[in-house]
Design a protein around this motif. Structure first.
Motif, PDB file in Angstrom:
ATOM      1  N   CYS A  91      74.210  62.447  16.074  1.00 47.70           N
ATOM      2  CA  CYS A  91      74.284  63.382  17.197  1.00 47.70           C
ATOM      3  C   CYS A  91      74.015  62.663  18.513  1.00 47.70           C
ATOM      4  O   CYS A  91      74.778  62.803  19.476  1.00 47.70           O
ATOM      5  CB  CYS A  91      73.276  64.513  17.002  1.00 47.70           C
ATOM      6  SG  CYS A  91      73.253  65.711  18.352  1.00 47.70           S
ATOM      7  N   SER A  92      72.968  61.882  18.555  1.00 46.92           N
ATOM      8  CA  SER A  92      72.592  61.162  19.767  1.00 46.92           C
ATOM      9  C   SER A  92      73.708  60.236  20.232  1.00 46.92           C
ATOM     10  O   SER A  92      74.057  60.195  21.414  1.00 46.92           O
ATOM     11  CB  SER A  92      71.311  60.367  19.511  1.00 46.92           C
ATOM     12  OG  SER A  92      70.913  59.692  20.670  1.00 46.92           O
ATOM     13  N   LYS A  95      76.790  62.355  21.489  1.00 45.40           N
ATOM     14  CA  LYS A  95      76.565  63.015  22.777  1.00 45.40           C
ATOM     15  C   LYS A  95      76.651  62.034  23.951  1.00 45.40           C
ATOM     16  O   LYS A  95      76.778  62.456  25.097  1.00 45.40           O
ATOM     17  CB  LYS A  95      75.207  63.731  22.787  1.00 45.40           C
ATOM     18  CG  LYS A  95      75.126  64.922  21.835  1.00 45.40           C
ATOM     19  CD  LYS A  95      76.006  66.066  22.274  1.00 45.40           C
ATOM     20  CE  LYS A  95      75.785  67.294  21.402  1.00 45.40           C
ATOM     21  NZ  LYS A  95      76.484  68.468  21.905  1.00 45.40           N
ATOM     22  N   ARG A  96      76.614  60.731  23.672  1.00 42.61           N
ATOM     23  CA  ARG A  96      76.754  59.721  24.734  1.00 42.61           C
ATOM     24  C   ARG A  96      78.213  59.348  24.990  1.00 42.61           C
ATOM     25  O   ARG A  96      78.496  58.573  25.895  1.00 42.61           O
ATOM     26  CB  ARG A  96      75.955  58.469  24.382  1.00 42.61           C
ATOM     27  CG  ARG A  96      74.456  58.709  24.420  1.00 42.61           C
ATOM     28  CD  ARG A  96      73.698  57.433  24.278  1.00 42.61           C
ATOM     29  NE  ARG A  96      73.979  56.777  23.009  1.00 42.61           N
ATOM     30  CZ  ARG A  96      73.064  56.335  22.171  1.00 42.61           C
ATOM     31  NH1 ARG A  96      71.792  56.464  22.460  1.00 42.61           N
ATOM     32  NH2 ARG A  96      73.402  55.732  21.058  1.00 42.61           N
ATOM     33  N   GLU A 101      80.788  64.698  24.074  1.00 41.56           N
ATOM     34  CA  GLU A 101      79.518  65.228  24.576  1.00 41.56           C
ATOM     35  C   GLU A 101      79.434  66.752  24.564  1.00 41.56           C
ATOM     36  O   GLU A 101      78.351  67.318  24.453  1.00 41.56           O
ATOM     37  CB  GLU A 101      79.226  64.694  25.985  1.00 41.56           C
ATOM     38  CG  GLU A 101      80.175  65.202  27.047  1.00 41.56           C
ATOM     39  CD  GLU A 101      79.951  64.566  28.403  1.00 41.56           C
ATOM     40  OE1 GLU A 101      79.063  63.695  28.540  1.00 41.56           O
ATOM     41  OE2 GLU A 101      80.666  64.955  29.345  1.00 41.56           O
ATOM     42  N   HIS A 102      80.574  67.424  24.643  1.00 37.66           N
ATOM     43  CA  HIS A 102      80.580  68.895  24.672  1.00 37.66           C
ATOM     44  C   HIS A 102      80.692  69.515  23.269  1.00 37.66           C
ATOM     45  O   HIS A 102      80.587  70.726  23.128  1.00 37.66           O
ATOM     46  CB  HIS A 102      81.737  69.392  25.536  1.00 37.66           C
ATOM     47  CG  HIS A 102      83.076  69.161  24.898  1.00 37.66           C
ATOM     48  ND1 HIS A 102      83.677  67.917  24.900  1.00 37.66           N
ATOM     49  CD2 HIS A 102      83.897  69.989  24.220  1.00 37.66           C
ATOM     50  CE1 HIS A 102      84.820  68.007  24.238  1.00 37.66           C
ATOM     51  NE2 HIS A 102      84.988  69.245  23.823  1.00 37.66           N
ATOM     52  N   CYS A 123      67.761  64.535  20.462  1.00 35.49           N
ATOM     53  CA  CYS A 123      69.117  64.016  20.208  1.00 35.49           C
ATOM     54  C   CYS A 123      70.182  64.921  20.832  1.00 35.49           C
ATOM     55  O   CYS A 123      71.362  64.638  20.735  1.00 35.49           O
ATOM     56  CB  CYS A 123      69.357  63.821  18.714  1.00 35.49           C
ATOM     57  SG  CYS A 123      69.662  65.342  17.792  1.00 35.49           S
ATOM     58  N   HIS A 124      69.754  66.005  21.472  1.00 39.39           N
ATOM     59  CA  HIS A 124      70.639  66.942  22.175  1.00 39.39           C
ATOM     60  C   HIS A 124      71.509  67.774  21.237  1.00 39.39           C
ATOM     61  O   HIS A 124      72.610  68.195  21.602  1.00 39.39           O
ATOM     62  CB  HIS A 124      71.494  66.237  23.223  1.00 39.39           C
ATOM     63  CG  HIS A 124      70.681  65.502  24.236  1.00 39.39           C
ATOM     64  ND1 HIS A 124      69.987  66.148  25.226  1.00 39.39           N
ATOM     65  CD2 HIS A 124      70.410  64.175  24.377  1.00 39.39           C
ATOM     66  CE1 HIS A 124      69.336  65.263  25.952  1.00 39.39           C
ATOM     67  NE2 HIS A 124      69.569  64.062  25.461  1.00 39.39           N
ATOM     68  N   ASP A 126      72.677  71.117  19.404  1.00 39.14           N
ATOM     69  CA  ASP A 126      72.763  72.464  19.961  1.00 39.14           C
ATOM     70  C   ASP A 126      71.964  73.486  19.172  1.00 39.14           C
ATOM     71  O   ASP A 126      71.571  74.513  19.699  1.00 39.14           O
ATOM     72  CB  ASP A 126      74.236  72.891  20.010  1.00 39.14           C
ATOM     73  CG  ASP A 126      75.019  71.975  20.924  1.00 39.14           C
ATOM     74  OD1 ASP A 126      75.095  72.275  22.120  1.00 39.14           O
ATOM     75  OD2 ASP A 126      75.523  70.947  20.442  1.00 39.14           O
TER      76      ASP A 126
END
Length: 151
Positions: A91-92, A95-96, A101-102, A123-124, A126
């Motif tokens: 995930c991390s 997302k970079r 990223e979306h 790790c951003h 959702d």
């Protein structure tokens, strides 16, 4: 129909039923499922196929990243406890990447404690999904994430 990409053991399932299916596939959502446990992965795969999703199912974080090099799923469901590269690691990294990223990410985990929740937030991802809950609850989370407006 299912085909296995032998280099990373990715199973991709989709229907192929002529023009009618082609029109449907243009609207079909795709999900990347990365889970170390074959039975869990299979249950998730079959569940999402039955809901009309195109599914890419992989066993490792490395295979998930390999898949993401050339593909952009609509949503990702990642196992928190895969060996070497965990779902949070995948995930991390995803997302970079501007193209990814979306993409909504749900982390599946057997343990929900403060440390795990913090790691999921860092790790951003959702959302997260505790193993043991019913697939209908996971599908509700998936629908909610897919319906939200894209940035």
């Amino acid at each position: 129909m299912s085909r296995i990409a032998s280099s990373v053991n990715i199973s991709i399932n989709h229907e192929n039923q002529g023009d009618k299916a082609n029109t449907f596939q243009q609207q079909k959502r795709s999900v990347l499922i990365a889970h170390a446990d074959l039975s869990q992965r299979s249950v998730l795969e079959l569940s999402f196929i039955s809901d009309g999703f195109e599914v890419a199912a992989v066993e490792t974080g490395k295979a998930a990243l390999k898949y993401l090099q050339d593909n952009t799923p609509d949503i990702m469901i990642l196992d928190a406890h895969m060996p070497r590269l965990t779902g949070m690691d995948v995930c991390s990294r995803a997302k970079r990447v501007k193209r990814l990223e979306h993409i909504p990410v749900i982390i599946m985990t057997a343990t929900i404690d403060d440390k795990t929740e913090l790691m999921i937030k860092m790790c951003h991802a959702d959302d997260f999904f505790p193993r043991g809950l019913k697939n209908i609850e996971l599908k509700a989370k998936v629908r909610k994430l897919l319906e939200r407006p894209k940035p």
